[in-house]
Design an enzyme around this catalytic site. Structure first.
Site, short mmCIF file in Angstrom:
data_model
loop_
_atom_site.label_atom_id
_atom_site.label_comp_id
_atom_site.label_asym_id
_atom_site.label_seq_id
_atom_site.Cartn_x
_atom_site.Cartn_y
_atom_site.Cartn_z
N CYS A 51 -1.48 -0.91 -0.83
CA CYS A 51 -2.39 -0.15 -1.70
C CYS A 51 -1.85 -0.08 -3.14
CB CYS A 51 -2.55 1.27 -1.22
SG CYS A 51 -2.79 1.47 0.52
N1 ARG Z 1 -5.86 0.58 -0.38
C1 ARG Z 1 -5.61 1.79 0.03
N2 ARG Z 1 -5.49 2.05 1.31
N3 ARG Z 1 -5.53 2.76 -0.88
C2 ARG Z 1 -5.16 4.10 -0.62
C3 ARG Z 1 -5.64 5.01 -1.69
C4 ARG Z 1 -5.16 6.42 -1.55
C5 ARG Z 1 -5.79 7.37 -2.50
N4 ARG Z 1 -5.17 8.66 -2.50
C6 ARG Z 1 -7.28 7.52 -2.19
O1 ARG Z 1 -7.60 8.35 -1.37
O2 ARG Z 1 -8.10 6.86 -2.74
#
Ligand code: ARG
Length: 433
Positions: free
Chosen positions: A423
């Site tokens: 991510c």
């Molecule tokens: N590619 C991912 N899994 N990204 C995670 C993003 C986390 C971020 N706090 C959200 O909720 O958007």
């Protein structure tokens, strides 16, 4: 400055250029009342999060040609005064900033404009004792999730998509990415023709009212011919169809493009917000999975709709699981279990991004150190498990010597923001593609 040729036809090929973002003041301003709306599960201890992120970047740099920070790229794009003015105007149209705030952002030096847009800008007379409950009122509000660089834009093959975010907390991020792709001196040779998807520009122009959402954590480029896209809490089926249309139109002009888009029908819940929270590729022959969603016989197996991009009319077929659907298109992957065989550890480690590994090269991955059962499963699959400190202390260690490696990074703070190593990265180019 050397131009960068966008080229991502694989999740595993050796990294050339990758974009990340060191968590800045935007994470230090978070108070408990903001957390839920800003999609964090805790408040971070910023200095430690930055140390962890620095270690992560050093691990990437052991293999990648260049590790770039989006904030630097954004500042470089804003050096052109016309670009800076246009950005502020588009931001005004996107989020409705008042005139005096726009004037301030316009009059700043590019580095300050970028810092304010990312780190936030308080009101001059903001009382220091303000108690944030649900609403928070900033002149320009901070965007702490930019740390998760994967999501607001994606490089797919030799083109890119400016994603549109499902949540208010992240709606500003794609605009920054859109400016970087269109105006950064090393990227601006790419044209509109190289853009697969963009709902932000038509939204700003008033051509559409409500964008359909698509986030990069759901997009996996599995080979030259195959994409997997999660239809999830964050990515709508309509957006996936728009992307498929655009890939198909491109293919009609030049048949070197993708043949299949596999749409993975995901549960709509936070623990599995994106496809990459439950499935990532670790080598040519292997992937890490959260077992209940992928392993034959499970009641929670995720179905897949496959869209054939080779034909002018829409052709779709359904498959009982992603691993089966992949086999049919020539990708035969052996699943390694996030959390090993213990179903409690599978759930615990999936929650802390055990299934979200990031590949630096085929069979060379980095992952959060706290996911011990996942590391054991990788060890059993032949990965040499090392922690980042050992790797960084040994300059002679060659991660590209042909062995498989898992480099564990320290992430006690980073993992509280609910995202993992994949991510936190947006590859611009991988080798050999
Ligand atoms: N590619 C991912 N899994 N990204 C995670 C993003 C986390 C971020 N706090 C959200 O909720 O958007």
């Amino acid at each position: 400055m050397q131009p960068i040729q966008l080229s991502v036809f694989s999740e595993t090929a050796r990294l050339k250029q990758v974009v990340v973002h060191n968590p800045g003041p935007e994470v230090d301003q978070m108070v408990p009342g903001m957390m839920e709306k800003l999609l964090f599960d805790d408040i971070l201890y910023g200095d430690l999060a930055r140390q962890e992120h620095a270690q992560f970047r050093q691990v990437l740099a052991r293999v990648a040609d260049e590790v770039l920070d989006i904030q630097d790229l954004f500042i470089e794009a804003l050096q052109d005064e016309g670009v800076k003015l246009a950005f502020v105007e588009d931001l005004r149209r996107l989020v409705g900033l008042p005139d005096d705030t726009c004037n301030l952002l316009r009059d700043m030096a590019p580095a300050d404009t970028a810092r304010s847009v990312i780190g936030g800008l308080p009101w001059d007379d903001m009382p220091s004792h303000t108690h944030w409950e649900e609403e928070f009122d900033y002149r320009v509000r901070p965007i702490p999730n930019l740390l998760f660089m994967r999501d607001p834009a994606s490089v797919i093959g030799d083109g890119y998509s400016v994603n549109s975010m499902a949540t208010w907390a992240r709606e500003r991020e794609p605009l920054i990415l859109s400016y970087v792709f269109r105006h950064h001196p090393r990227l601006k040779h790419h044209t509109e023709h190289d853009k697969w998807f963009d709902q932000v520009t038509p939204l700003i122009r008033g051509e559409i009212k409500a964008p359909v959402s698509m986030e990069g954590g759901d997009i996996l480029v599995l080979s030259h011919k195959v994409l997997a896209v999660g239809c999830s809490e964050r990515t709508q089926a309509d957006a996936i169809h728009l992307l498929a249309e655009s890939l198909r139109a491109h293919r009609a002009e030049d048949d070197s493009s993708f043949d299949h888009l596999l749409m993975v029908l995901m549960p709509k819940k936070r623990s599995a917000m994106h496809l990459d929270t439950i499935f990532t590729r670790t080598s040519e022959a292997e992937c890490l999975v959260y077992p209940p969603y992928f392993v034959e016989g499970s009641r929670e197996l995720l179905n897949v709709t496959s869209i054939d991009l080779r034909h002018p009319e829409l052709r779709m077929s359904t498959h009982p699981s992603l691993l089966k659907a992949l086999k049919r298109v020539g990708i035969d992957l052996r699943p390694i279990f996030c959390g090993g065989n213990d179903f409690i550890l599978q759930q615990r480690e999936q929650w802390t991004d055990g299934a979200n590994a990031f590949c630096l090269a085929p069979g060379v991955i980095t992952s959060y150190g706290r996911n011990l059962a996942t590391a054991e499963a990788l060890d059993r699959a032949g990965y040499r498990v090392l922690n980042a400190k050992e790797v960084l202390a040994d300059p002679a260690l060659d991660l590209l010597d042909g062995q498989k490696y898992l480099v564990q990074i320290e992430a006690g703070e980073l993992s509280r923001a609910r995202g993992g190593p994949r991510c936190m990265t947006m590859p611009l180019a991988r080798e050999g593609s």
